[in-house]
Design a protein around this motif. Structure first.
Motif, mmCIF file in Angstrom:
data_model
loop_
_atom_site.group_PDB
_atom_site.id
_atom_site.type_symbol
_atom_site.label_atom_id
_atom_site.label_comp_id
_atom_site.label_asym_id
_atom_site.label_seq_id
_atom_site.Cartn_x
_atom_site.Cartn_y
_atom_site.Cartn_z
ATOM 1 N N PRO A 337 91.567 1.850 -25.985
ATOM 2 C CA PRO A 337 91.446 2.947 -26.952
ATOM 3 C C PRO A 337 90.929 2.463 -28.303
ATOM 4 C CG PRO A 337 93.526 3.097 -25.777
ATOM 5 C CD PRO A 337 92.922 1.777 -25.397
ATOM 6 N N GLU A 338 91.328 1.235 -28.686
ATOM 7 C CA GLU A 338 90.888 0.689 -29.974
ATOM 8 C C GLU A 338 89.370 0.501 -30.005
ATOM 9 O OE1 GLU A 338 95.111 0.006 -29.472
ATOM 10 O OE2 GLU A 338 93.407 -0.533 -28.186
ATOM 11 N N PHE A 339 88.803 0.096 -28.865
ATOM 12 C CA PHE A 339 87.349 -0.068 -28.791
ATOM 13 C C PHE A 339 86.659 1.281 -28.951
ATOM 14 C CE2 PHE A 339 83.417 -0.096 -26.223
ATOM 15 C CZ PHE A 339 82.727 -1.091 -26.884
ATOM 16 N N MET A 340 87.150 2.310 -28.236
ATOM 17 C CA MET A 340 86.589 3.654 -28.354
ATOM 18 C C MET A 340 86.665 4.139 -29.797
ATOM 19 S SD MET A 340 87.720 7.181 -26.347
ATOM 20 C CE MET A 340 89.435 7.105 -26.918
ATOM 21 N N GLU A 341 87.806 3.919 -30.411
ATOM 22 C CA GLU A 341 88.004 4.351 -31.791
ATOM 23 C C GLU A 341 87.042 3.646 -32.743
ATOM 24 O OE1 GLU A 341 91.721 4.249 -34.949
ATOM 25 O OE2 GLU A 341 92.140 4.516 -32.820
ATOM 26 N N ALA A 342 86.843 2.344 -32.515
ATOM 27 C CA ALA A 342 85.951 1.571 -33.375
ATOM 28 C C ALA A 342 84.501 2.035 -33.233
ATOM 29 C CB ALA A 342 86.064 0.089 -33.040
ATOM 30 N N VAL A 343 84.076 2.310 -31.993
ATOM 31 C CA VAL A 343 82.700 2.761 -31.760
ATOM 32 C C VAL A 343 82.459 4.115 -32.418
ATOM 33 C CG1 VAL A 343 81.054 3.520 -30.008
ATOM 34 C CG2 VAL A 343 82.386 1.439 -29.636
ATOM 35 N N ILE A 344 83.357 5.055 -32.203
ATOM 36 C CA ILE A 344 83.191 6.393 -32.782
ATOM 37 C C ILE A 344 83.264 6.321 -34.304
ATOM 38 C CG2 ILE A 344 84.182 8.719 -32.937
ATOM 39 C CD1 ILE A 344 85.132 8.395 -30.053
ATOM 40 N N GLY A 345 84.196 5.519 -34.820
ATOM 41 C CA GLY A 345 84.301 5.355 -36.272
ATOM 42 C C GLY A 345 83.044 4.753 -36.867
ATOM 43 N N GLY A 346 82.463 3.779 -36.165
ATOM 44 C CA GLY A 346 81.223 3.168 -36.649
ATOM 45 C C GLY A 346 80.068 4.150 -36.668
ATOM 46 N N LYS A 347 79.997 4.983 -35.636
ATOM 47 C CA LYS A 347 78.930 5.985 -35.592
ATOM 48 C C LYS A 347 79.102 7.022 -36.703
ATOM 49 C CE LYS A 347 76.997 5.941 -30.952
ATOM 50 N NZ LYS A 347 75.617 6.150 -31.385
ATOM 51 N N LEU A 348 80.335 7.353 -37.011
ATOM 52 C CA LEU A 348 80.599 8.288 -38.109
ATOM 53 C C LEU A 348 80.215 7.678 -39.457
ATOM 54 C CD1 LEU A 348 83.989 9.887 -37.020
ATOM 55 C CD2 LEU A 348 81.876 11.126 -37.506
ATOM 56 N N VAL A 354 73.527 8.190 -43.531
ATOM 57 C CA VAL A 354 72.247 8.888 -43.419
ATOM 58 C C VAL A 354 72.308 10.280 -44.056
ATOM 59 C CG1 VAL A 354 70.528 9.823 -41.825
ATOM 60 C CG2 VAL A 354 71.622 7.627 -41.318
ATOM 61 N N LYS A 355 73.325 11.058 -43.719
ATOM 62 C CA LYS A 355 73.381 12.461 -44.157
ATOM 63 C C LYS A 355 74.191 12.663 -45.436
ATOM 64 C CE LYS A 355 73.591 15.685 -40.879
ATOM 65 N NZ LYS A 355 72.192 16.143 -40.697
ATOM 66 N N GLY A 356 74.969 11.659 -45.827
ATOM 67 C CA GLY A 356 75.775 11.770 -47.036
ATOM 68 C C GLY A 356 77.214 12.121 -46.722
ATOM 69 N N THR A 357 78.123 11.673 -47.572
ATOM 70 C CA THR A 357 79.555 11.880 -47.318
ATOM 71 C C THR A 357 79.994 13.325 -47.521
ATOM 72 O OG1 THR A 357 80.014 11.216 -49.607
ATOM 73 C CG2 THR A 357 80.180 9.505 -47.904
ATOM 74 N N GLU A 358 79.165 14.129 -48.157
ATOM 75 C CA GLU A 358 79.519 15.537 -48.383
ATOM 76 C C GLU A 358 78.863 16.465 -47.364
ATOM 77 O OE1 GLU A 358 81.830 16.296 -50.626
ATOM 78 O OE2 GLU A 358 81.911 14.120 -50.973
ATOM 79 N N ASN A 359 78.129 15.919 -46.427
ATOM 80 C CA ASN A 359 77.458 16.736 -45.421
ATOM 81 C C ASN A 359 78.487 17.439 -44.530
ATOM 82 O OD1 ASN A 359 76.384 16.531 -42.314
ATOM 83 N ND2 ASN A 359 74.801 17.278 -43.706
ATOM 84 N N SER A 360 78.267 18.724 -44.259
ATOM 85 C CA SER A 360 79.254 19.514 -43.523
ATOM 86 C C SER A 360 79.431 19.029 -42.086
ATOM 87 C CB SER A 360 78.857 20.992 -43.530
ATOM 88 O OG SER A 360 77.585 21.189 -42.941
ATOM 89 N N THR A 361 78.328 18.631 -41.435
ATOM 90 C CA THR A 361 78.433 18.130 -40.061
ATOM 91 C C THR A 361 79.293 16.875 -40.009
ATOM 92 O OG1 THR A 361 76.242 19.004 -39.504
ATOM 93 C CG2 THR A 361 77.133 17.298 -38.059
ATOM 94 N N TYR A 362 79.042 15.968 -40.925
ATOM 95 C CA TYR A 362 79.838 14.742 -40.977
ATOM 96 C C TYR A 362 81.307 15.050 -41.255
ATOM 97 C CZ TYR A 362 82.139 10.776 -43.159
ATOM 98 O OH TYR A 362 83.065 9.825 -43.494
ATOM 99 N N LEU A 363 81.568 15.911 -42.224
ATOM 100 C CA LEU A 363 82.948 16.206 -42.609
ATOM 101 C C LEU A 363 83.746 16.824 -41.456
ATOM 102 C CD1 LEU A 363 82.416 17.548 -46.237
ATOM 103 C CD2 LEU A 363 83.482 15.376 -45.567
ATOM 104 N N LYS A 364 83.103 17.714 -40.693
ATOM 105 C CA LYS A 364 83.794 18.353 -39.564
ATOM 106 C C LYS A 364 84.119 17.335 -38.471
ATOM 107 C CE LYS A 364 81.724 22.931 -40.288
ATOM 108 N NZ LYS A 364 80.716 23.887 -39.797
ATOM 109 N N LEU A 365 83.156 16.479 -38.174
ATOM 110 C CA LEU A 365 83.386 15.451 -37.147
ATOM 111 C C LEU A 365 84.420 14.426 -37.617
ATOM 112 C CD1 LEU A 365 79.698 14.888 -35.997
ATOM 113 C CD2 LEU A 365 81.498 16.017 -34.699
ATOM 114 N N LYS A 366 84.360 14.074 -38.897
ATOM 115 C CA LYS A 366 85.311 13.112 -39.449
ATOM 116 C C LYS A 366 86.734 13.673 -39.411
ATOM 117 C CE LYS A 366 86.187 9.249 -41.830
ATOM 118 N NZ LYS A 366 87.558 9.365 -42.222
#
Length: 402
Positions: A337-348, A354-366
């Protein structure tokens, strides 16, 4: 360590000392000053004897060599420096970063610049022209490094009595490697002492070597009304008009410049992208503004859906199936699970870059990710507690959040 991680005073001392050092002993003193910055808890003295030992091509203290698979099915040889050499190379890297200013159109391995900055330069153009420099680091042989270090801002010359320092930098930074070279129209394999893939100094030295290439390609771009940038081995031109015909004047001149600088174009990676298609620069979409692909977003949403809908165990199984299919060239996949979490966290994290920390798509996924993450830690808060109340309280806070 980037130069942004050291103080202005420390950088000033490095630059000043570098300007007057003229013996291998003085160079060792400078290396040890940098070593105390990089390794404050390590008690180790870099001596002239150690420098000579590490610089010898047959030293057993130099590099550990292994191969990794590439996406195209080939392999890439990595030379990972062993601990003592890595320490010295990191010190040399810090020195070079302090004393050398990289060309403005070089964006790879440059403090304060990223793939996003490189891509932004080419947004909203009718034509994007990408080329790849084949075998980038192994193309740079020790002779070129030695020659470049004899010119400003280094000036390690025989007539000045400082040639030995330049020799040590080149000897330490280059390694005997099996490479491909053209001889009488044929490609042969031969051993050359070159910049190795995996060394801390290869990035900065490659940018130093490419200074003339960047100057000449910038001049060519200006002449034809184009934008130019280079991110390591990835060269990009962009414009509203098309000058990229294969037998055209621009292509001929560009190929001549690259050849004269002892680099080779990887013809299989030459791409002309028009605005009617998805245009990419260093993996980032640039048609209107910098963006990630829809595939990237869909994959993130899918992985989070697996985790939310099926729980950690089955979600991990479905994630791994998808990840391995997409990254079949990667050998090391950790089924935890830690590997999955690290990969998804890295992609986020990449998405936010790329899109900025205030981007709505990023914020919803985060937000979805934070609810699922078992080890979500507010690092900034913990560091603040450390600074204000000490390490013990920071450790207590960390233990409550994991």
């Amino acid at each position: 360590m980037d130069t942004k991680e050291i103080t202005i005073e420390q950088k000033k001392k490095i630059v000043e000392f570098f300007g007057v050092v003229n013996t291998s002993f003085g160079f060792c003193v400078l290396l040890n000053y940098c070593q105390r910055i990089l390794y404050p808890k390590t008690v180790y003295q870099i001596s002239q004897f150690e420098l000579r030992t590490l610089a010898h091509p047959d030293s057993k203290k130099r590099y550990k060599t292994f191969t990794i698979r590439k996406k195209n099915g080939g392999t890439r040889t990595i030379h990972a420096p062993k601990p003592e050499l890595k320490m010295v190379l990191r010190c040399i890297n810090l020195i070079l970063q302090c004393v050398y200013t990289v060309h403005e159109n070089a964006n790879g391995f440059v403090e304060g610049k990223s793939v996003v900055d490189n891509a932004k330069l080419h947004c909203n153009n009718n034509y994007i022209f990408n080329i790849d420099l084949k075998d980038f680091f192994p193309s740079i042989e020790i002779g070129r490094v030695l020659n470049r270090l004899s010119y400003p801002p280094f000036n390690f010359k025989k007539e000045k009595g400082t040639e030995e320092i330049g020799n040590y930098i080149a000897w330490l930074a280059c390694e005997n490697t099996l490479v491909e070279r053209e001889l009488d129209g044929n490609i042969i394999k031969t051993v050359k002492r070159v910049l190795p893939q995996g060394s801390p100094t290869s990035p900065i030295l490659s940018n130093i070597i490419c200074e003339r290439l960047d100057r000449r390609l910038t001049g060519l771009a200006n002449r034809f009304g184009l934008r130019y940038s280079r991110y390591a081995d990835d060269v990009t031109f962009s414009s509203m008009h098309n000058v990229y015909q294969k037998d055209g004047e621009f292509r001929k001149e560009m190929e001549r410049i690259i050849s004269e600088q002892y680099f080779t174009i990887n013809q299989s990676k030459v791409r002309l992208q028009k605005s009617i298609m998805r245009q990419e620069v260093t993996g980032i979409t640039v048609n209107k503004q910098v963006n990630v692909s829809q595939k990237y977003i869909k994959q993130l949403r899918m992985w989070l859906y697996y985790w939310e809908s099926y729980g950690t165990v089955k979600g991990l199984s479905l994630f791994l199936q998808s990840y391995i299919k997409d990254k079949s060239h990667v050998k090391k996949v950790v089924p935890t699970p830690e590997f999955m979490e690290a990969v998804i966290g890295g992609k986020l994290n990449y998405l936010s870059m790329v899109k900025g920390t205030e981007n709505s798509t990023y914020l919803k996924l985060k937000e979805r990710f934070d609810k699922l993450s078992s080890n979500y830690v507010d690092i900034d808060n913990i560091l603040s507690v450390w600074e204000e109340n000490g390490i013990d309280e920071a450790i207590n806070l960390y233990s409550k959040t994991v």
